[in-house]
Design an enzyme around this catalytic site. Structure first.
Site, mmCIF file in Angstrom:
data_model
loop_
_atom_site.group_PDB
_atom_site.id
_atom_site.type_symbol
_atom_site.label_atom_id
_atom_site.label_comp_id
_atom_site.label_asym_id
_atom_site.label_seq_id
_atom_site.Cartn_x
_atom_site.Cartn_y
_atom_site.Cartn_z
ATOM 1 N N SER A 75 0.824 -1.212 0.000
ATOM 2 C CA SER A 75 0.000 0.000 0.000
ATOM 3 C C SER A 75 0.861 1.266 0.000
ATOM 4 O O SER A 75 2.007 1.259 0.441
ATOM 5 C CB SER A 75 -0.908 0.022 1.225
ATOM 6 O OG SER A 75 -1.635 -1.176 1.339
HETATM 7 N N1 SAH Z 1 -0.728 -5.020 4.054
HETATM 8 C C1 SAH Z 1 0.028 -5.293 2.849
HETATM 9 C C2 SAH Z 1 -0.710 -4.859 1.593
HETATM 10 C C3 SAH Z 1 -1.471 -5.964 1.154
HETATM 11 S S1 SAH Z 1 -2.281 -5.995 -0.392
HETATM 12 C C4 SAH Z 1 1.399 -4.665 2.862
HETATM 13 O O1 SAH Z 1 1.698 -3.919 3.796
HETATM 14 O O2 SAH Z 1 2.168 -4.949 1.960
HETATM 15 C C5 SAH Z 1 -3.604 -7.069 0.152
HETATM 16 C C6 SAH Z 1 -3.198 -8.454 0.586
HETATM 17 O O3 SAH Z 1 -4.368 -9.074 1.071
HETATM 18 C C7 SAH Z 1 -2.663 -9.337 -0.529
HETATM 19 O O4 SAH Z 1 -1.428 -9.879 -0.168
HETATM 20 C C8 SAH Z 1 -3.733 -10.419 -0.669
HETATM 21 O O5 SAH Z 1 -3.228 -11.679 -1.021
HETATM 22 C C9 SAH Z 1 -4.314 -10.439 0.733
HETATM 23 N N2 SAH Z 1 -5.646 -10.996 0.840
HETATM 24 C C10 SAH Z 1 -6.718 -10.845 0.009
HETATM 25 N N3 SAH Z 1 -7.788 -11.537 0.455
HETATM 26 C C11 SAH Z 1 -7.386 -12.152 1.622
HETATM 27 C C12 SAH Z 1 -8.021 -13.011 2.563
HETATM 28 N N4 SAH Z 1 -9.293 -13.399 2.426
HETATM 29 N N5 SAH Z 1 -7.316 -13.440 3.621
HETATM 30 C C13 SAH Z 1 -6.019 -13.070 3.797
HETATM 31 N N6 SAH Z 1 -5.356 -12.251 2.940
HETATM 32 C C14 SAH Z 1 -6.026 -11.801 1.870
#
Ligand code: SAH
Length: 225
Positions: A75
């Site tokens: 993000s």
């Molecule tokens: N917080 C992260 C940004 C993540 S982008 C950072 O600091 O880099 C969103 C993430 O959510 C992705 O890695 C995706 O795989 C995950 N995601 C999406 N749906 C999900 C779910 N149901 N359970 C766990 N993770 C999930």
């Protein structure tokens, strides 16, 4: 003889990943409305370039989202700061859950602010990389789990704060249930084809919702990958 790792850190000291570059990012965040000094300090403490591919490290301190592979993104620093600020709005949470570990950057920021950080991710490959980063940076208060975050982390509940870093279609009921009284759930939510950042506070007998504005996130998906 100059030790190789010393040379590397010296190069970094003058380069695009130096402390000065990180401080400039914090100035930008302050200008763009981030007020909580605890959050700004945590951002200066986390080397964001360690959470992206080496080819992108020179861009790590720009206020932009960056690809981390498998169609996912780390993000934008502003949104990390804003969500962290919103999560700390109830004082000093002791135990928080993040859904969507991704690169691990958001969890690393939280680890400087909260005694125990739990984080779940549905893509095993990303989780392995994140776990390695936590180990290398000695962030020993982060606990990771390969799971569908819709279900939260029942055995560790209740949490003083829960943050979802992918956009949900509706508020997962399990996450509300795993929130302590007085705790906050911060998540991007799809509403009328738009994503809004929502903060939900659990009171003694109810949930209070606050709209924090428009955001853009990858979708929260179901099941494991
Ligand atoms: N917080 C992260 C940004 C993540 S982008 C950072 O600091 O880099 C969103 C993430 O959510 C992705 O890695 C995706 O795989 C995950 N995601 C999406 N749906 C999900 C779910 N149901 N359970 C766990 N993770 C999930």
């Amino acid at each position: 003889m100059i030790h190789k790792s010393k040379l590397r850190s010296e190069n970094r000291g003058i380069g695009m990943t130096s402390q000065g570059t990180r401080d400039r990012l914090v100035q930008t965040l302050r200008k763009e409305g981030i007020k909580d000094e605890r959050v700004l300090k945590a951002i200066t403490q986390v080397p964001r370039h360690e959470f992206v591919d080496e080819a992108l490290s020179s861009r790590a301190y720009e206020n932009t989202a960056l690809p981390i592979g498998l169609s996912q993104t780390i993000s934008q620093p502003w949104i990390v700061a804003r969500m962290t600020e919103a999560l700390l709005d109830n004082g000093n949470p002791k135990k928080v859950l993040e859904v969507g570990t991704g690169s691990g950057y958001q969890a690393a920021v939280l680890s400087h602010l909260v005694p125990k950080v739990f984080t779940v991710e549905r893509i095993d490959e990303l989780l392995k990389l994140a776990r390695r980063r936590f180990h290398r940076l000695r962030l020993h208060n982060i606990y990771v789990r390969y799971a569908d975050g819709h279900l939260g982390w029942p055995s560790q509940a209740p949490f003083d704060g829960i943050m979802v870093t992918a956009a949900a279609q509706s508020v997962p009921r399990e996450l509300l249930e795993q929130l302590a009284v007085g705790g906050l759930l911060v998540l991007p939510l799809e509403k009328n084809g738009q994503q809004r950042l929502i903060s939900i506070r659990r009171t003694e007998d109810d949930f209070e919702e606050l709209d924090l504005g428009g955001v853009v996130f990858v979708p929260l998906l179901s099941g494991l990958a």
